[in-house]
Write an enzyme that holds these catalytic residues in place. Structure first.
Site, short mmCIF file in Angstrom:
data_model
loop_
_atom_site.label_atom_id
_atom_site.label_comp_id
_atom_site.label_asym_id
_atom_site.label_seq_id
_atom_site.Cartn_x
_atom_site.Cartn_y
_atom_site.Cartn_z
N GLN A 134 0.87 -1.17 0.00
CA GLN A 134 0.00 0.00 0.00
C GLN A 134 0.91 1.22 0.00
OE1 GLN A 134 -3.59 -0.59 0.04
NE2 GLN A 134 -2.80 -2.63 -0.45
N ALA A 162 -11.95 2.72 3.80
CA ALA A 162 -10.96 1.82 3.21
C ALA A 162 -10.08 2.54 2.18
CB ALA A 162 -11.66 0.64 2.55
N HIS A 163 -9.10 1.81 1.66
CA HIS A 163 -8.13 2.41 0.73
C HIS A 163 -8.79 2.94 -0.53
CE1 HIS A 163 -7.03 -2.00 -0.62
NE2 HIS A 163 -8.31 -1.82 -0.52
N ASN A 164 -8.26 4.10 -0.96
CA ASN A 164 -8.69 4.74 -2.21
C ASN A 164 -10.12 5.26 -2.19
OD1 ASN A 164 -6.39 2.66 -3.23
ND2 ASN A 164 -6.46 4.49 -4.50
#
Lengths: 341, 341, 341
Positions: free
Chosen positions: B200, B241-243
Site C-alpha cells: 500500500q 478503506a483504501h482509495n
C-alpha cells in the site's frame, strides 16, 4: 497451580465423589478435559461429555443422576457454574500481581490528587486537577485529562484516553484504547451547505462497578452528562453517543451503536452490532437480539425485540419464516392467478 | 460562568422580554431547565416545555406567539438554535485554555518542521520530516509519522496515530485513538490458498475543516490517495478503506464502513452502521438511513435510501409495511387456496 | 523512483512492446495513467482504458489481442496483476527504511528477552518476561504485556496494546491501536440482577503470517486460547471474542464481529460488518457476504451465504427479488380476493 480435589471441594463447599487426593493443575472445558484439569458441567445438554471427559475432576450438580460412571472424580455442588466461577475468581486473586507506585517516565501534573496504593504506569499522563482514588491502577500509555475524577479500586488498561471532566466511580474497569469523553457528533448544517460545530460542553459520568471494553467510545454530552449506570457492562468497539443514558446492570455486546440522547433502561441486554436510533427510551429488562435496529421508543418492559426496524422477536421470527416461504407462495399464486403477466 | 440576561442578549443580538438583570450561570435543556440556566426553544414540538421550564431564561423565536406567560425571562431572536449555538461557541472560546510549547518528555525528530504557537504534549512522537502548521495543538501520546504534513490550527487529541505521508489541511480536528493512513486491506489470493500482500504505497489526504471521530480508521491508498473533502465530518469507529474519496461537507455517522475505492459525493449524510460496498459512486446530497447497505452506484442526486440492498427509502418502508402484513396474507391465502398442502 | 521500461520488464520477466528506454517514475491506475506512470490491465472489463491511457507503460497479458494500438509502451507477462504486485513489492523493499535499535525514551523491563536487529520505538513499554524475536520492529507508543511472546520479523505499529501471555508467531503485522488479549466479555447474571465477573484466564495465540487491522480487538480466552490461524488476514475494527478460533488463510473484512467460542474454518471470506453468533462452527471455504448475520453452524464447505439469518446467497437474493415484488403481489391479490377488508 497445584491443588488436590479435596482442597478445591473445600473452597466451593462441595462433596467429593472419587479420589480426593487427585492433583489439579489447570482449568479446562469439559469437552477438552485432560489429565490434571478440573472442569464443570452446568448445561444438561452437554452431559454426554461428562462420561467421555479425561479431566481429572468435574464439578456437577447435586441433582444430576448419573447414567454411568464417569472417569473423573466428581465434586457435587448446588450450582456448578457459580462454583466454577468462584473457583476462577479465587485463583485469579491468588495469582494477581498488584503493582503500586508511580513508574517513570510518566507525567503527573502537580495539581493532580492521588489516593493511596495507586499504580501509574510508564508514559501515562495525568493532567491538571485530576483525582485518582485509592487502590486504582492506571496502566501505561494512558491519558487522564483535566479535572477527571476516578474512584477507588479501578483498573484502567493501557492506551485508554479519558477526556477532561469525566467522572468515574469505584471498582470500574476500562479496557485498552477505549475513549471516554470525546466530543459528541454535533454539527449544525448552514444555509451554504457547510457545518458549524456545536460545542460539546458536557461530560461523561460512569457509576460504580462498570466495565468498558477495548476500543469502545463514549462521547461527552453537549450539555449535562452522558451516563453509564451502576453495574453495567459494555463490550468492545461500542459507540455511545452524546447525552445517552444507560441504566444499571445493563449488558451491551460488541459493536453496538447508541445514537444521541437515547435512554436505555436497567437490566437490558443488547446483542452484538445492534443499533439504537436517537432520542428513544428503552424500557427496563428489554432484550434486543444481535444486529437489530431499534427505531422507536420501547415502553413495555421485559420484551425481546428483533429485526430492523425492531419488533417483538416472535413476530420477527414469524415474518422471517414466511419470507422463506415466499418462493412457494409466488409459484402457487402464479399458477392460480397468472400474476406474472 | 456568570452573566446577566442582558449581556447574553447583547452577544446574540436578541430582545429581552422579562428581567434583563437575571443572572445566568449555566446552559441547560429546556425540559431540564433549572434556576440559573439558559435554554432555547427551536422545535415547536417542544413548546409545552416552555411554559413549565424552570430555566431563568429561554431563547425563543421572534415569531413565536405565546399561549401563556412562561416563568422564564425570554430572549427573542430570529433563529433560536443558531443563537444558542453561537452562545455555546462564544462561551467555549472564553473558557478555552490553549496551551503552547513542547511538553517534555516528548520526541521530535530534528528534521521535523514546527510552526509558531504550536503545542506538543507529553509522550508524543514526531518523526522525520514531519511538518506541523502554526497554531496546531498535538496532545499527548500522539504518533506523527514520517513526512506527515499537518496544517494550521488543527487539534489532534491523545492517542491518535498518523502514518507516514498523510497530508492534513487547516482547522481539522482528530479525536482520540483515531488511526489515519494504516495499510489498506490488500491481499491477493494465490493458487495454493495463501495470500500475498499488495503493498500500500499511497497516502491519505484530508482537506480543511474536517473532523474525525474517536477510534475511526482511514486507510492509505494502494496507489494515489484516500481523500476526505473539505468540511466533511466523520463520527467515531468509522472505517474508510483504501482509495475511498469522500466529497465536501458530507457527514458520516458512527460505525459506518466504506469499502475500497468508493466515491461518496458532497453534502451526503450516512446514518450509523451504514455499509457501502466497494468501487461505487454515490451522488451528491444522498441520504442513507442507518444500518442500510449500499450495493450499487447511486447516480441520481438527492435521494434518501434505506435497507440492504439499499433502495429509495419510500420503497423500503412500503415493503417493510407489506412484510408486516405477510402473516395476514398467508392466512387468507391459505384459507382460499389451501396453499399449505 | 526512476527506471526504464526495460529494467522493469527484466524484474517481472516480461516482453517489451514499444520503447524500452521510456522512463518510469511512478505507479498509477490505468484509468488515471499519466506520463511517467506504469499501470496494468488485468480485468478485460477495463480494456477500453488501455487505448485511452496516458500512462507511459502498461503491463498486459501475453494472451490479450489488441483491438488497436495503445499510446503506452506495453510489457507482456503471463499474469499482469501478479506481475504488478511483485513490482510494488520490490519497490517497497527498495524504499523500506528498516530502523533497528532501541529508541529512547522507552521502557524495557530487565527480564525481557530481545532478539537481534530489533527496533523498539519511543514511549513503548515492554514488560516482565516478554520475548521479542529477531528482526521484529515495534513502533512507538506500543504496550507489550507480561510474558508476551512475539516471533521474528513482525511489525507492530504505534499504539498497539498486547495484553499479558499473548503469543504471536513470525512475520505478523499488527496495525495501529489494535488490542490483543483484552478480557473476554464474561459476566454471569446473579439472582439480584447484578453481574459477577468471570475471570478470563486464557490468552490469545496468533500464528505466522497473520495481519491484523487498525483498532481491531481480539479478546483472550476464558480458559485456553483464542486462536488466529496461519496466514489469516483481519481488517480494521473487527471484534474477535473470547475462545474464538479462526482457521488458516481466512480473510475477515472491516467491522466484522465474531461472538464467543465460534470456530471459523480455513480459506473463509467474511464481508464487511458480518456478524457471527456464538458457539458456531463455520466450514472451510465459506463466503459470507457483507452485513450478513450467521446464526447457525455451517457444515457444508464452500457455500456463499447472505442475509440475516444467513442462508445460501442464491436463496437470499431470490427472496429479496420476491420482496421487491410484494407491492405488485398485494395489489393483484387485493383486486382478486379483497384481502384488505
Amino acid at each position: 497451580m497445584k491443588f488436590t480435589v479435596n482442597q478445591i471441594a473445600g473452597l466451593i463447599h462441595g462433596t467429593v465423589d472419587g479420589n480426593g487426593a487427585d492433583i489439579i493443575s489447570e482449568f479446562g472445558k469439559i469437552e477438552e478435559g485432560k489429565s490434571g484439569a478440573i472442569s464443570f458441567l452446568a448445561n444438561p445438554k452437554y452431559e454426554a461429555f461428562l462420561y467421555e471427559s479425561k479431566a481429572t475432576a468435574v464439578i456437577i450438580s447435586n441433582d444430576l443422576k448419573l447414567k454411568k460412571k464417569p472417569l473423573a472424580t466428581l465434586i457435587r455442588v448446588e450450582n456448578p457454574y457459580l462454583a466454577f466461577t468462584i473457583l476462577l475468581q479465587k485463583y485469579q486473586e491468588m495469582i494477581a500481581y498488584v503493582e503500586t507506585g508511580i513508574q517513570e517516565p510518566s507525567y503527573i501534573d502537580p495539581s493532580a490528587t492521588l489516593g493511596e496504593n495507586i499504580y501509574i504506569g510508564t508514559f501515562t499522563s495525568v493532567k491538571q486537577n485530576a483525582q485518582i482514588g485509592s487502590g486504582t491502577q492506571i496502566m501505561n500509555n494512558v491519558s487522564i485529562g483535566k479535572n477527571v475524577q476516578i474512584g477507588e479500586n479501578c483498573v484502567i488498561y493501557p492506551g485508554v484516553i479519558i477526556y477532561s471532566d469525566t467522572k468515574i466511580g469505584n471498582h470500574c474497569t476500562i479496557h485498552a484504547n477505549a475513549v471516554i469523553g470525546s466530543d459528541g457528533f454535533g454539527f449544525a448544517p448552514q444555509p451554504d451547505g457547510t457545518f458549524t460545530t456545536i460545542p460539546q460542553l458536557g461530560n461523561v459520568v460512569i457509576e460504580d462497578h462498570v466495565s468498558i471494553g477495548a476500543n469502545t467510545t463514549i462521547d461527552r454530552a453537549t450539555m449535562g452528562s452522558t451516563k453509564i449506570g451502576k453495574g453495567s457492562k459494555i463490550d468492545n468497539l461500542v459507540q455511545i453517543a452524546h447525552n445517552v443514558e444507560i441504566g444499571q446492570n445493563t449488558a451491551i455486546a460488541a459493536q453496538v451503536g447508541i445514537s444521541g440522547s437515547s435512554k436505555i433502561g436497567n437490566h437490558c441486554l443488547l446483542g452484538g452490532q445492534v443499533g439504537v436510533a436517537g432520542h428513544l427510551i428503552i424500557a427496563d429488562h428489554t432484550i434486543v437480539t444481535a444486529q437489530s435496529g431499534v427505531t422507536k421508543t420501547v415502553k413495555t418492559p421485559g420484551q425481546t425485540l428483533g429485526g430492523t426496524p425492531a419488533s417483538p422477536n416472535v413476530d420477527y421470527l414469524k415474518r422471517n419464516a414466511l419470507i422463506r416461504q415466499l418462493p412457494d407462495l409466488f409459484e402457487k399464486i402464479n399458477q392460480t392467478m397468472n400474476l406474472s403477466n
